[in-house]
Design a protein around this motif. Structure first.
Motif, mmCIF file in Angstrom:
data_model
loop_
_atom_site.group_PDB
_atom_site.id
_atom_site.type_symbol
_atom_site.label_atom_id
_atom_site.label_comp_id
_atom_site.label_asym_id
_atom_site.label_seq_id
_atom_site.Cartn_x
_atom_site.Cartn_y
_atom_site.Cartn_z
ATOM 1 N N VAL A 32 -39.637 35.988 -33.019
ATOM 2 C CA VAL A 32 -39.663 36.184 -31.573
ATOM 3 C C VAL A 32 -39.694 34.835 -30.870
ATOM 4 N N LEU A 33 -38.846 34.714 -29.843
ATOM 5 C CA LEU A 33 -38.844 33.526 -28.998
ATOM 6 C C LEU A 33 -39.453 33.900 -27.653
ATOM 7 N N HIS A 34 -40.489 33.181 -27.270
ATOM 8 C CA HIS A 34 -41.083 33.332 -25.946
ATOM 9 C C HIS A 34 -40.674 32.106 -25.140
ATOM 10 N N VAL A 35 -40.102 32.330 -23.963
ATOM 11 C CA VAL A 35 -39.703 31.236 -23.083
ATOM 12 C C VAL A 35 -40.607 31.296 -21.866
ATOM 13 N N VAL A 36 -41.270 30.187 -21.558
ATOM 14 C CA VAL A 36 -42.193 30.159 -20.429
ATOM 15 C C VAL A 36 -41.789 29.061 -19.457
ATOM 16 N N THR A 37 -41.891 29.380 -18.180
ATOM 17 C CA THR A 37 -41.749 28.367 -17.142
ATOM 18 C C THR A 37 -42.965 28.471 -16.242
ATOM 19 N N VAL A 38 -43.390 27.335 -15.726
ATOM 20 C CA VAL A 38 -44.631 27.272 -14.954
ATOM 21 C C VAL A 38 -44.317 26.847 -13.521
ATOM 22 N N ILE A 39 -44.806 27.634 -12.581
ATOM 23 C CA ILE A 39 -44.778 27.216 -11.184
ATOM 24 C C ILE A 39 -46.058 26.411 -10.980
ATOM 25 N N PRO A 40 -45.925 25.112 -10.679
ATOM 26 C CA PRO A 40 -47.133 24.284 -10.559
ATOM 27 C C PRO A 40 -48.029 24.741 -9.415
ATOM 28 N N ASN A 41 -49.332 24.508 -9.582
ATOM 29 C CA ASN A 41 -50.245 24.837 -8.493
ATOM 30 C C ASN A 41 -50.086 23.805 -7.385
ATOM 31 N N PHE A 42 -50.779 24.018 -6.289
ATOM 32 C CA PHE A 42 -50.628 23.165 -5.120
ATOM 33 C C PHE A 42 -51.360 21.835 -5.236
ATOM 34 N N GLY A 43 -52.156 21.645 -6.268
ATOM 35 C CA GLY A 43 -52.941 20.419 -6.367
ATOM 36 C C GLY A 43 -54.202 20.564 -5.550
ATOM 37 N N MET A 44 -54.204 20.012 -4.378
ATOM 38 C CA MET A 44 -55.365 20.110 -3.486
ATOM 39 C C MET A 44 -55.343 21.450 -2.764
ATOM 40 N N SER A 45 -56.506 22.091 -2.616
ATOM 41 C CA SER A 45 -56.569 23.400 -1.970
ATOM 42 C C SER A 45 -56.061 23.347 -0.539
ATOM 43 N N MET A 46 -56.206 22.231 0.113
ATOM 44 C CA MET A 46 -55.750 22.079 1.491
ATOM 45 C C MET A 46 -54.229 22.234 1.582
ATOM 46 N N VAL A 47 -53.511 21.830 0.565
ATOM 47 C CA VAL A 47 -52.056 21.955 0.564
ATOM 48 C C VAL A 47 -51.654 23.423 0.603
ATOM 49 N N GLY A 48 -52.381 24.264 -0.105
ATOM 50 C CA GLY A 48 -52.074 25.685 -0.157
ATOM 51 C C GLY A 48 -52.128 26.367 1.199
ATOM 52 N N THR A 49 -52.877 25.815 2.131
ATOM 53 C CA THR A 49 -52.977 26.434 3.454
ATOM 54 C C THR A 49 -51.668 26.336 4.238
ATOM 55 N N TYR A 50 -50.746 25.492 3.814
ATOM 56 C CA TYR A 50 -49.463 25.354 4.503
ATOM 57 C C TYR A 50 -48.439 26.399 4.049
ATOM 58 N N PHE A 51 -48.761 27.157 3.033
ATOM 59 C CA PHE A 51 -47.867 28.201 2.541
ATOM 60 C C PHE A 51 -48.360 29.551 3.043
ATOM 61 N N ASP A 52 -47.432 30.401 3.467
ATOM 62 C CA ASP A 52 -47.822 31.695 4.009
ATOM 63 C C ASP A 52 -48.332 32.628 2.909
ATOM 64 N N GLU A 53 -49.066 33.639 3.347
ATOM 65 C CA GLU A 53 -49.614 34.620 2.413
ATOM 66 C C GLU A 53 -48.462 35.312 1.673
ATOM 67 N N GLY A 54 -48.607 35.484 0.400
ATOM 68 C CA GLY A 54 -47.569 36.121 -0.401
ATOM 69 C C GLY A 54 -46.562 35.151 -0.996
ATOM 70 N N PHE A 55 -46.693 33.861 -0.669
ATOM 71 C CA PHE A 55 -45.741 32.875 -1.172
ATOM 72 C C PHE A 55 -45.689 32.872 -2.695
ATOM 73 N N ILE A 56 -46.849 32.846 -3.343
ATOM 74 C CA ILE A 56 -46.882 32.772 -4.811
ATOM 75 C C ILE A 56 -46.258 34.012 -5.425
ATOM 76 N N ASP A 57 -46.551 35.183 -4.890
ATOM 77 C CA ASP A 57 -45.953 36.410 -5.431
ATOM 78 C C ASP A 57 -44.432 36.375 -5.312
ATOM 79 N N ARG A 58 -43.932 35.929 -4.159
ATOM 80 C CA ARG A 58 -42.476 35.830 -3.987
ATOM 81 C C ARG A 58 -41.886 34.790 -4.929
ATOM 82 N N ALA A 59 -42.577 33.667 -5.075
ATOM 83 C CA ALA A 59 -42.095 32.609 -5.964
ATOM 84 C C ALA A 59 -42.068 33.089 -7.413
ATOM 85 N N LEU A 60 -43.113 33.786 -7.846
ATOM 86 C CA LEU A 60 -43.150 34.318 -9.210
ATOM 87 C C LEU A 60 -41.993 35.285 -9.446
ATOM 88 N N HIS A 61 -41.719 36.134 -8.474
ATOM 89 C CA HIS A 61 -40.613 37.094 -8.601
ATOM 90 C C HIS A 61 -39.271 36.364 -8.659
#
Length: 141
Positions: A32-61
């Motif tokens: 079995v081959l598992h292929v993984v890609t990672v969406i990096p986190n925002f780093g500082m929590s303050m950076v995450g406040t600039y992204f709208d709610e649901g951004f991560i879910d949409r990005a993952l999809h």
């Protein structure tokens, strides 16, 4: 016993997979081959406040669809393969996926340039240092 291989890829950087994919496919033959890609986190929590709610879910999809297309285009139909998209610190998510999926080997690409002749990238180096699994680093041409 079925062998399981994990191939981390960055869809935006072919150097992370163009040489590692053939090696991973060879090693995963009959397993079995598992292929993984990672969406990096925002780093500082303050950076995450600039992204709208649901951004991560949409990005993952969205990234999940792109990864599935990447797999369809590059992995032979007779190879059992499972794509995975995760979010967080890149090296940590690779290590977590390897443990969670029970893989025996992680296959990672390492681009070759003047500095890379002496150093691995920071994520690859951390995976090599901390993985419970064997890590096979494939150098670029």
């Amino acid at each position: 016993m079925t062998h399981k291989i994990l191939l981390p890829v960055d869809l935006t950087a072919p150097s992370t997979w163009e040489h590692a994919l053939p090696r991973a496919l060879s090693m995963a033959r009959g397993g079995v081959l598992h292929v993984v890609t990672v969406i990096p986190n925002f780093g500082m929590s303050m950076v995450g406040t600039y992204f709208d709610e649901g951004f991560i879910d949409r990005a993952l999809h969205d990234v999940g669809e792109r990864l599935s297309e990447w797999v369809r285009e590059r992995v032979p139909d007779d190879q059992e393969v499972h794509p995975h998209v995760v979010h967080g610190r890149i090296y940590h998510e690779i290590l977590s996926a390897a443990d969670r999926l029970g893989v025996g080997t992680i296959v990672m690409g390492a681009p070759r340039n003047a500095m890379a002749d002496y150093l691995l990238g920071p994520n690859a180096a951390r995976v090599v240092r901390h993985a419970r699994q064997s890590v096979f680093v494939v150098r670029g041409a």
